[in-house]
Each structure stands twice: as structure tokens, then as C-alpha cells.
Scaffold this motif. Structure first.
Motif, PDB file in Angstrom:
ATOM      1  N   PRO A  83     -15.461 -19.373 -10.450  1.00 47.65           N
ATOM      2  CA  PRO A  83     -16.518 -19.872  -9.573  1.00 47.65           C
ATOM      3  C   PRO A  83     -16.198 -19.485  -8.134  1.00 47.65           C
ATOM      4  N   GLU A  84     -17.220 -19.295  -7.354  1.00 46.94           N
ATOM      5  CA  GLU A  84     -17.028 -18.858  -5.962  1.00 46.94           C
ATOM      6  C   GLU A  84     -16.044 -19.753  -5.220  1.00 46.94           C
ATOM      7  N   LYS A  85     -16.125 -21.051  -5.441  1.00 47.46           N
ATOM      8  CA  LYS A  85     -15.254 -21.972  -4.712  1.00 47.46           C
ATOM      9  C   LYS A  85     -13.797 -21.899  -5.181  1.00 47.46           C
ATOM     10  N   ALA A  86     -13.576 -21.368  -6.387  1.00 47.75           N
ATOM     11  CA  ALA A  86     -12.212 -21.264  -6.904  1.00 47.75           C
ATOM     12  C   ALA A  86     -11.661 -19.843  -6.804  1.00 47.75           C
ATOM     13  N   LEU A  87     -12.442 -18.903  -6.245  1.00 48.47           N
ATOM     14  CA  LEU A  87     -12.030 -17.510  -6.234  1.00 48.47           C
ATOM     15  C   LEU A  87     -10.786 -17.298  -5.379  1.00 48.47           C
ATOM     16  N   ARG A  88     -10.758 -17.940  -4.203  1.00 44.65           N
ATOM     17  CA  ARG A  88      -9.612 -17.711  -3.316  1.00 44.65           C
ATOM     18  C   ARG A  88      -8.303 -18.172  -3.971  1.00 44.65           C
ATOM     19  N   GLU A  89      -8.300 -19.371  -4.501  1.00 54.16           N
ATOM     20  CA  GLU A  89      -7.077 -19.887  -5.110  1.00 54.16           C
ATOM     21  C   GLU A  89      -6.664 -19.051  -6.312  1.00 54.16           C
ATOM     22  N   SER A  90      -7.641 -18.594  -7.092  1.00 58.48           N
ATOM     23  CA  SER A  90      -7.320 -17.749  -8.249  1.00 58.48           C
ATOM     24  C   SER A  90      -6.659 -16.451  -7.805  1.00 58.48           C
ATOM     25  N   LEU A  91      -7.195 -15.845  -6.736  1.00 62.32           N
ATOM     26  CA  LEU A  91      -6.631 -14.596  -6.241  1.00 62.32           C
ATOM     27  C   LEU A  91      -5.250 -14.812  -5.628  1.00 62.32           C
ATOM     28  N   VAL A  92      -5.045 -15.954  -4.985  1.00 58.52           N
ATOM     29  CA  VAL A  92      -3.717 -16.254  -4.444  1.00 58.52           C
ATOM     30  C   VAL A  92      -2.693 -16.313  -5.576  1.00 58.52           C
ATOM     31  N   ARG A  93      -3.069 -16.915  -6.688  1.00 55.68           N
ATOM     32  CA  ARG A  93      -2.155 -16.989  -7.825  1.00 55.68           C
ATOM     33  C   ARG A  93      -1.929 -15.618  -8.455  1.00 55.68           C
ATOM     34  N   ILE A  94      -2.962 -14.781  -8.437  1.00 55.28           N
ATOM     35  CA  ILE A  94      -2.815 -13.416  -8.930  1.00 55.28           C
ATOM     36  C   ILE A  94      -1.824 -12.655  -8.053  1.00 55.28           C
ATOM     37  N   ALA A  95      -1.952 -12.813  -6.735  1.00 54.99           N
ATOM     38  CA  ALA A  95      -1.048 -12.125  -5.808  1.00 54.99           C
ATOM     39  C   ALA A  95       0.389 -12.584  -5.994  1.00 54.99           C
ATOM     40  N   GLU A  96       0.560 -13.879  -6.235  1.00 55.11           N
ATOM     41  CA  GLU A  96       1.902 -14.415  -6.427  1.00 55.11           C
ATOM     42  C   GLU A  96       2.520 -13.900  -7.726  1.00 55.11           C
ATOM     43  N   ALA A  97       1.711 -13.765  -8.785  1.00 53.21           N
ATOM     44  CA  ALA A  97       2.216 -13.260 -10.063  1.00 53.21           C
ATOM     45  C   ALA A  97       2.637 -11.803  -9.943  1.00 53.21           C
ATOM     46  N   GLY A  98       1.877 -11.021  -9.186  1.00 49.81           N
ATOM     47  CA  GLY A  98       2.257  -9.636  -8.939  1.00 49.81           C
ATOM     48  C   GLY A  98       2.205  -8.740 -10.150  1.00 49.81           C
ATOM     49  N   CYS A  99       1.269  -8.968 -11.072  1.00 47.77           N
ATOM     50  CA  CYS A  99       1.205  -8.112 -12.262  1.00 47.77           C
ATOM     51  C   CYS A  99      -0.217  -7.684 -12.598  1.00 47.77           C
ATOM     52  N   VAL A 100      -1.125  -7.730 -11.616  1.00 48.75           N
ATOM     53  CA  VAL A 100      -2.501  -7.286 -11.843  1.00 48.75           C
ATOM     54  C   VAL A 100      -2.878  -6.300 -10.736  1.00 48.75           C
ATOM     55  N   GLU A 101      -3.382  -5.161 -11.142  1.00 45.93           N
ATOM     56  CA  GLU A 101      -3.945  -4.186 -10.200  1.00 45.93           C
ATOM     57  C   GLU A 101      -5.448  -4.413 -10.148  1.00 45.93           C
ATOM     58  N   ILE A 102      -5.973  -4.712  -8.979  1.00 51.44           N
ATOM     59  CA  ILE A 102      -7.389  -5.060  -8.827  1.00 51.44           C
ATOM     60  C   ILE A 102      -8.157  -3.861  -8.280  1.00 51.44           C
ATOM     61  N   ASP A 103      -9.284  -3.533  -8.927  1.00 57.20           N
ATOM     62  CA  ASP A 103     -10.149  -2.468  -8.436  1.00 57.20           C
ATOM     63  C   ASP A 103     -10.818  -2.913  -7.142  1.00 57.20           C
ATOM     64  N   LEU A 104     -10.772  -2.039  -6.135  1.00 54.43           N
ATOM     65  CA  LEU A 104     -11.403  -2.343  -4.860  1.00 54.43           C
ATOM     66  C   LEU A 104     -12.694  -1.562  -4.722  1.00 54.43           C
ATOM     67  N   ALA A 105     -13.696  -2.187  -4.158  1.00 57.73           N
ATOM     68  CA  ALA A 105     -14.979  -1.530  -3.946  1.00 57.73           C
ATOM     69  C   ALA A 105     -14.888  -0.604  -2.748  1.00 57.73           C
ATOM     70  N   GLY A 106     -15.640   0.484  -2.821  1.00 59.52           N
ATOM     71  CA  GLY A 106     -15.748   1.363  -1.654  1.00 59.52           C
ATOM     72  C   GLY A 106     -14.532   2.196  -1.375  1.00 59.52           C
ATOM     73  N   ASP A 107     -13.684   2.472  -2.402  1.00 62.31           N
ATOM     74  CA  ASP A 107     -12.531   3.335  -2.181  1.00 62.31           C
ATOM     75  C   ASP A 107     -12.993   4.703  -1.693  1.00 62.31           C
ATOM     76  N   GLY A 108     -12.421   5.118  -0.618  1.00 59.74           N
ATOM     77  CA  GLY A 108     -12.770   6.401  -0.044  1.00 59.74           C
ATOM     78  C   GLY A 108     -13.967   6.349   0.881  1.00 59.74           C
ATOM     79  N   GLY A 109     -14.659   5.216   0.981  1.00 57.31           N
ATOM     80  CA  GLY A 109     -15.798   5.106   1.863  1.00 57.31           C
ATOM     81  C   GLY A 109     -15.425   4.518   3.203  1.00 57.31           C
ATOM     82  N   PRO A 110     -16.420   4.266   4.068  1.00 52.66           N
ATOM     83  CA  PRO A 110     -16.136   3.670   5.368  1.00 52.66           C
ATOM     84  C   PRO A 110     -15.476   2.300   5.205  1.00 52.66           C
ATOM     85  N   GLU A 111     -14.495   2.045   6.029  1.00 56.77           N
ATOM     86  CA  GLU A 111     -13.773   0.783   5.935  1.00 56.77           C
ATOM     87  C   GLU A 111     -14.582  -0.342   6.562  1.00 56.77           C
ATOM     88  N   VAL A 112     -14.710  -1.438   5.843  1.00 55.70           N
ATOM     89  CA  VAL A 112     -15.420  -2.617   6.340  1.00 55.70           C
ATOM     90  C   VAL A 112     -14.382  -3.685   6.644  1.00 55.70           C
TER      91      VAL A 112
END
Length: 499
Positions: free
Chosen positions: A20-49
Motif C-alpha cells: 500500500p502507498e502508506k507502507a511503501l517507504r517502510e517496505s523499501l527501507v527493509r529491502i535496503a537493509e536486507a541488501g539482497c534485492v535489485e530494483i528496476d529503476l524507471a527512466g534508466d538512461g533518460g533525463p534525471e528527475v
């Protein structure tokens, strides 16, 4: 004991991080802490936002900091005022991933890759935040990223894992192994130390390398602490050199301390040369076998059959080897059988090469040139292994020169004895340094150009998981410029880096 899975890269699963949108930040923080998931980023190679945190980080113009994530959202303006570039950098990475999410109503999702063995643990970790890790099918035409077993989270104390990790730079320096291919790490390391030992064959010098390896393991000297993970590799090279020295009867040169168990290099150079070329022929055969497996895994039977690094190339190599047996033994049957096998290999390779051209006379000429090059390469690659003997002879010759100089001075009184000791020490130091460098470079050259060129036809993409340390912070702790002992307790110890 090595697992069967060690012969292939770590198996990957395509996953989706759904929350859920409200739980996305905490979920991603836990993903970063685990350090075992490569996340696809949008706009690779395009203008930086740039998001708010990235904009403030740019305005701050602080020295590059190691990004850190806070478990709870913080006041970005307060972070900027206090110069917390580390937290702003972490928030900027988090913004980039949140911005890459696909949204449907109040639910957001991100796609990525995770090692198969870590999917369950990672899913349980983010479930506590209200998120989910959903396995997906691998899309057609997309190869997963490659993670070699030596870089995975096996217990560091496991001997096989420690050795494999020390060999991993041999492979990663050449390139990234395609996901479908075999993982050659252990085989490459063993072959390298064996070739190094043949060229650096002196028991005394080999034992010095072993001592150096255990000093590195103990963290000495401190300025070389970055090389500590390589200590098994260096110890293996030293052990191989010691065994070769025992076979040659070399201990800091031909000192007579050890008997000759196999051959004396300077007395039997042709025998050493034949052994080196024979070893090279065997290694090339093994490389062709591994190449066939890789081509089959990459593109199926046709790819394995028609490529010069597959069955076609292996048949050509085998045929030429049998013809060489005819030349050596004088048996006509060897010549006939070898010629037939070589012609079959040339035909298969020619069909495969011609299919990659534009056809017509130009394609035929191009195919002919490539086939001629393939034949010449096989011969030159086999002969190239003669350098194992050549540099082994060079090492023995240097040792003999030093020992002759030492013995010539010992009979000239106390001054002569002192001079002899100096010549022995300085001469061996020079021979050790020079030959270690030369043998190391030549073994690497043989592995890359003669062997790896048959294993790999392309390159994979390395697995790059998102990993940031996470701290418990409260908005009030930022105002102090640094968290207090009670407020900035590090989260669970960060998982060991994957790569």
C-alpha cells in the motif's frame, strides 16, 4: 564439500515488491537493509528527475557521503541545515525507487531480482511493514543478472566459501559470467595456481608465499588489509610452487637441500616442455567441453553444434590432435581418423559461420578466412602453453646463478662468507619478486586468452542489489547535528555485501 549448485551462478527469481502507498517507504527501507534485492529503476538512461532530497543534497554541495537511511521520515530542511549529506543521500535513493513504482489506486509495485534462496526471508521481512514480495515469471528475452556463488551469503568461516571468494576476482576481472553459463570460479582458481606453480617452482620461494598469505590472514601488514580476502588464493599459489619445487629439487635454487623427484629443469628442458604442452592440450580440451555446455545452455542444440567454441570447434581440435598423434607415432590410421574428424569439425563450423554472414561469394570468403583463423588459433594456443616450461626454466636459471655466485664466495674467508650471504639474500629477493610478477601475469594471460575465450562468447550483467545501512532516528535527533546514543542505535548489523 561443494554443493552441485556451485557449478552455476546463483539462481535468480523475478519478483515484485507490492505495498500500500502508506507502507511503501517502510517496505523499501527493509529491502535496503536486507541488501539482497535489485530494483528496476524507471527512466534508466533518460533525463534525471530530482526529488526534494536530491535537490537539497545538490544545494548542500557536501563531500560525497556514504548514504544512510532513517527508519522514519525526517525533516529534509532540517537535514540540509545540519549538513547531513549521508541521510539526504539515502533519502535521494529512496525517492528514486519510490518514483519508479507503478501505482494502481492506493497500491504501488516495483519489479526487481532476488536470489531464489533469499525470497522467503525477504518476503517475511517486508510483510511486517505491510508489503509483499511476489515471485514473477522471467520475461522472454531478458536474462537475469549474474551473482557468482562466491559472492553469496554463505558463512564466511566455511573453508570452501572462503577459497571460492578469493578466486572470484580471477573471473570478474575478465568479465561478468552470463547467467546461463557455468560458474568457472573454482576450476579457474585451481588451474591458475597449478600453472603459476609450474613457472614459480621453488620450494623455498613457495613457502615464502604461504607465509605471506598467513600474514595477510592475520591482518599484517595493516596497509595491505584490503588484500586479506585473497589469502587463500596466495596460499594456494605458494603451495603449488612448493610442490613444483619439491618435484624439481629446488629450494632457494639448486642448493641440494631437496632431491630431484621428477626432473631438473635445466638438465631436462625438453621433457619439461613436453609436459607443459601436454598439460595445455588437456586444459584446452576441458575448456572446449565447458564451452559446449555453455553454448547448449545459452542457445540450445544448434548453438552447441555449429559454433567454433562448441561441438564444431571441439571436433576440429580433436581431429588436429589425432593428426598430431600420427605425426608423432607414425601410425597411418591416426592420420586418417584425425583428418576425418577435423573435416567434420570444419564443415560444422563453416556452416555456423556462413549463417552469420550476408551469404554469397563475400560470405564464403569471410567464412574461409574465419576457418583458417580457427585452425591457426588452435595450433598457436597449444604451443602457447610452452611458456609454462620457458618461465619455469627462467626461474631455475636465476636460482642457479644466485647459488653459483653464493658458493663461489664462500671459500674466501670471513669477508667472502658475508658477501656470499648478501648475494644469496639479495639474489633470492630479486628472483622472488621478478618471477612472482612474471609467473602471475603469464598464468593470467593463459587463462584469459587460451581458456576463457572458449568458455564465453558474450557477457552477462552483474547483480547489483540495493543495500543501505538503516538507523533508528527521530526528527528531534537531527537538530543536534548527530543522533544521541539512545536515539541513533544502529539497526540489525548490515548484511555482508553481495559483491
Amino acid at each position: 564439500m561443494l554443493r552441485a549448485e556451485a557449478a552455476i551462478p546463483v539462481r535468480m527469481r523475478r519478483v515484485a515488491i507490492v505495498a500500500p502507498e502508506k507502507a511503501l517507504r517502510e517496505s523499501l527501507v527493509r529491502i535496503a537493509e536486507a541488501g539482497c534485492v535489485e530494483i528496476d529503476l524507471a527512466g534508466d538512461g533518460g533525463p534525471e528527475v530530482r526529488g526534494p532530497a536530491a535537490t537539497r543534497l545538490q544545494r548542500l554541495r557536501a563531500e560525497p557521503a556514504h548514504p544512510v537511511l532513517s527508519e522514519v521520515p525526517l525533516d529534509l530542511d532540517a537535514l540540509e541545515r545540519e549538513g547531513r549529506a549521508d541521510l539526504l543521500a539515502g533519502e535521494a535513493q529512496l525517492e528514486e525507487r519510490i518514483g519508479s513504482a507503478v501505482r494502481h489506486g492506493t497500491v504501488a509495485a516495483l519489479a526487481g531480482w532476488c536470489p531464489e534462496t533469499e525470497v522467503g526471508a525477504t518476503a517475511a521481512r517486508i510483510a511486517g511493514a505491510g508489503g509483499a514480495l511476489v515471485p514473477l515469471r522471467i520475461p522472454r528475452g531478458i536474462d537475469p543478472p549474474t551473482l557468482l556463488t562466491g559472492a553469496a551469503t554463505a558463512p564466511p568461516a566455511h573453508p570452501a566459501t572462503t577459497v571460492r571468494r578469493s578466486f572470484t576476482p580471477l573471473v570478474t576481472t575478465y568479465g561478468t559470467v552470463p547467467y546461463a553459463d557455468l560458474d568457472p570460479t573454482m576450476a579457474a582458481g585451481i588451474v591458475y595456481v597449478a600453472m603459476f606453480g609450474l613457472m614459480f617452482g621453488d620450494a623455498g620461494h613457495g613457502l615464502l608465499l604461504v607465509v605471506l598469505a598467513f600474514l595477510l590472514r592475520a591482518g599484517r601488514p595493516r596497509r595491505l588489509a584490503a588484500l586479506r580476502p585473497l589469502w587463500p588464493f596466495i596460499a594456494g599459489a605458494g603451495l603449488a610452487a612448493t610442490l613444483a619445487g619439491v618435484a624439481y629439487g629446488e629450494f632457494f635454487g639448486p642448493t641440494g637441500v631437496l632431491p630431484v623427484l621428477w626432473l631438473e629443469p635445466l638438465e631436462e628442458p625438453m621433457r619439461l616442455l613436453a609436459a607443459a604442452v601436454g598439460l595445455g592440450a588437456v586444459l584446452l580440451a576441458v575448456a572446449y567441453a565447458a564451452g559446449i555446455v555453455n553454448r547448449w545452455r545459452e542457445g540450445g542444440p544448434s548453438a552447441a553444434l555449429y559454433t567454433t567454441t562448441g561441438i564444431a570447434g571441439a571436433a576440429l581440435y580433436l581431429g588436429l590432435a589425432v593428426v598430431a598423434g600420427y605425426v608423432w607415432l607414425g601410425q597411418v590410421a591416426y592420420g586418417v581418423v584425425g583428418a576425418v574428424i577435423a573435416v567434420v569439425g570444419l564443415g560444422l563450423a563453416g556452416a555456423g559461420l556462413y549463417a552469420t554472414t550476408g551469404g554469397g561469394p563475400g560470405g564464403a570468403v569471410q567464412t574461409g578466412i574465419q576457418l583458417f583463423d580457427a585452425v591457426v588459433r588452435i595450433g598457436s594456443n597449444v604451443v602457447s602453453f610452452a611458456r609454462l616450461a620457458a618461465f619455469g626454466l627462467t626461474h631455475a636459471a636465476l636460482g642457479a646463478i644466485v647459488w653459483d655466485g653464493t658458493t663461489a664466495l664462500t671459500g674466501r674467508g670471513p669477508v667472502g662468507v658475508g658477501a656470499a650471504a648478501l648475494v644469496f639474500l639479495l639474489g633470492n629477493a630479486l628472483a622472488f619478486s621478478l618471477e612472482a610478477l612474471v609467473a602471475g601475469v603469464q598464468a593470467l594471460r593463459l587463462e584469459f586468452y587460451e581458456l576463457f575465450s572458449r568458455l564465453f562468447e558474450g557477457e552477462g550483467r552483474p547483480f547489483k542489489p540495493w543495500h543501505l545501512p538503516v538507523q533508528h532516528l527521530t526528527p528531534s535527533s537531527v537538530a543536534t547535528g548527530a543522533p544521541t546514543a539512545a536515539e541513533a542505535v544502529p539497526h540489525a548489523q548490515a548484511r555482508e555485501e553481495w559483491s
